[in-house]
Design an enzyme around this catalytic site. Sequence first.
Site, PDB file in Angstrom:
ATOM      1  CD  GLU A  45      20.911  44.391  45.731  1.00  0.00           C
ATOM      2  OE1 GLU A  45      20.920  44.128  46.938  1.00  0.00           O
ATOM      3  OE2 GLU A  45      21.430  43.658  44.862  1.00  0.00           O
ATOM      4  CE  LYS A 114      19.948  41.269  48.892  1.00  0.00           C
ATOM      5  NZ  LYS A 114      21.148  41.719  48.151  1.00  0.00           N
ATOM      6  CB  CYS A 175      20.362  40.689  44.494  1.00  0.00           C
ATOM      7  SG  CYS A 175      21.893  40.251  43.598  1.00  0.00           S
ATOM      8  CG  LEU A 356      52.269  45.834  22.475  1.00  0.00           C
ATOM      9  CD1 LEU A 356      51.197  44.920  23.053  1.00  0.00           C
ATOM     10  CD2 LEU A 356      51.759  46.505  21.192  1.00  0.00           C
ATOM     11  CB  SER A 357      56.103  42.880  26.376  1.00  0.00           C
ATOM     12  OG  SER A 357      55.132  41.838  26.409  1.00  0.00           O
ATOM     13  N   GLY A 358      54.929  42.521  23.242  1.00  0.00           N
ATOM     14  CA  GLY A 358      54.923  41.525  22.172  1.00  0.00           C
ATOM     15  C   GLY A 358      54.601  40.134  22.664  1.00  0.00           C
ATOM     16  N   GLY A 359      54.219  40.014  23.947  1.00  0.00           N
ATOM     17  CA  GLY A 359      53.806  38.734  24.507  1.00  0.00           C
ATOM     18  C   GLY A 359      52.296  38.609  24.557  1.00  0.00           C
ATOM     19  CG  ASP A 361      50.046  37.775  30.067  1.00  0.00           C
ATOM     20  OD1 ASP A 361      49.179  36.957  29.713  1.00  0.00           O
ATOM     21  OD2 ASP A 361      50.926  37.504  30.897  1.00  0.00           O
TER      22      ASP A 361
END
EC number: 6.3.5.1
Length: 707
Positions: A45, A114, A175, A356-359, A361
């Site tokens: 589309e 459309k 679509c 990077l927190s080590g958790g 997420d």
Amino acid sequence: MGRAVSVAACALNQWALDFEGNAERILRSISIAKSKGARYRLGPELEICGYGCADHYYESDTLLHSFQVLAKLLESPATQDIICDVGMPLMHRNVRYNCRVIFLNKKILLIRPKISLANAGNYRELRWFTPWNKARHVEEYLLPRIIQEVTGQDTVPFGDAVLATKDTCLGTEICEELWAPNSPHIEMGLDGVEIFTNSSGSHHVLRKAHTRVDLVNSATAKNGGIYILSNQKGCDGDRLYYDGCAMISMNGETVAQGSQFSLDDVEVLVATLDLEDVRSYRAEISSRNLAASKVNPFPRIKVNFALSCSDDLSVPICVPIQWRHHSPEEEICLGPACWLWDYLRRSKQAGFLLPLSGGIDSSATACIVYSMCRQVCLAVKNGNSEVLADARKIVHDETYIPEDPQEFCKRVFTTCYMASENSSQDTRNRAKLLAEQIGSYHINLNIDAAVKAIVGIFSMVTGRTPRFSVYGGSRRENLALQNVQARVRMVPAYLFAQLTLWTRGMPGGLLVLGSANVDESLRGYLTKYDCSSADINPIGGISKTDLKNFIQYCIENFQLTALRSIMAAPPTAELEPLMDGQVSQTDEADMGMTYAELSIYGKLRKIAKAGPYSMFCKLINLWKEICTPREVASKVKHFFRMYSVNRHKMTTLTPSYHAENYSPDDNRFDLRPFLYNTTWSWQFRCIDNQVSHLEKKEGISVAEDTD
């Protein structure tokens, strides 16, 4: 005999307003389709301009450049001797339409506008386009001179018509029309249309692909026929990832399946199918034939061209296949990774930086970047020259070949652990070990000096020094001190993103990645302008539950053993003082609700359209085995208080990969106020009245609820 037709469906990685690149990809797909023997080629589309142009559709430049590309396509030798079906916006009698332009050998056969426009969720087509409401009606469209000079035509048919070739009949859907309750393929099929085409701009949502596949197969299961679906793929400029899945189906069964996630900019499926299979399938459906005898005919555009050859007995016919669906964990692994790759190469940056927190997420975000690196190396190994060229541009090395994901990760991915006095040694070690296993360039830094400097400024001005609650401070002091730590992390994140490669003697800058999940955004469990404030967020549309499952998937499939301890640890912000060196703060305790509950609240609020009272009514039945009505009422009230108090945070939320239909994304998906009456007095009183009624009915005597 003229019964075996060869048709092509395409998935193209188009980019909004990239007319040069879009035209090149369209022409390449046509050439590939022809080389595979196709006589008809269907594209996505609005492929000429890219689907995600948004308010650029208002601009006359968008229409002009689309016609310029169309002229280029018409003139190209690649488009000769094949019916080409391309998508573009155009204006007819001062009204803008989302159209298919179908042409053959420098002649436009039909412009099909459309009929049903997508206007829910992330879609806003009614903002820019008008649906064609004149069923089975065709008008003359006056071509602009740039097209007249190529085609020799002054006007062409414009409207709701079908194409009658020398051997079959084709009808167009665009679509949303497949998803509509009165899809055009129903009436077209009854009128003898044998091949249905659908050009889509359909984006990825977790667990959605099977719905699209089922719709395509069911379109021909009851009525017979061949169904061709093309779709855009990739990130074309915003939060959405279009997930390809081009497919060809016949008589309710899939015969060709395209990839859902791929770094290939152009993918072409070609299937050769026997028209007699459609005709014999329809012959025994008496209900279909009775309905066909009463249908109003569509205008037919006669085309002196066949989709089959005269002697086709030796042509191999495609047979049905079983569609292979990805698991949700695979979707998380691949979809956001492909989105990140498109964003990286198109933004012309040199990589990513992630706090990077080590958790769970931030570790999930790191794993998605690692998955991207794996996809890049695999694509290069499989001979994808475009991915190789993009990788070389990103690392600024014309001879570089990405072969090892960890080595490539070291070049394009920087992780940064930002410790404070409240950070534990456990999270520091987890972050370091994960960085080692994925290969990122890892930095450890401490933010205490910056935090103390900012708090010192406050103390110098006011003469007061805030304290954490464990040291006798108030809730306000405690929250303010947590937020200072969180917000301080945003500044070094951007500083290191700009200058880390400079310190390594490498050119370019890095995009900052955020790691707030969809549940935390819904609850507002994040600090405004902390390190969740980033350039983009690949997990912002994904639930905590799905992220945990994804982490387990990475442990099993990528052998990232560092993730085991991350999975086992309770989620924590680590913004309050440690107790004997151990974490005393957990996310779920802070939020006053579990992540599992948050997912339920989110789905009821957005997908089920439930306000406080309706949510309470649904949950007293859903949770009747585990909660009393009064407990349910308390939980619902707490959620809506927190949701409404924190809704303002959504207005500045980092752009996130869209993956869930209960996303609270304020940009265009979840349009709500951000200043609420957070007492919800009328709504909560209705809940209280219902609780009292239920308790009276059960003979329960409870003191008046002051919640």
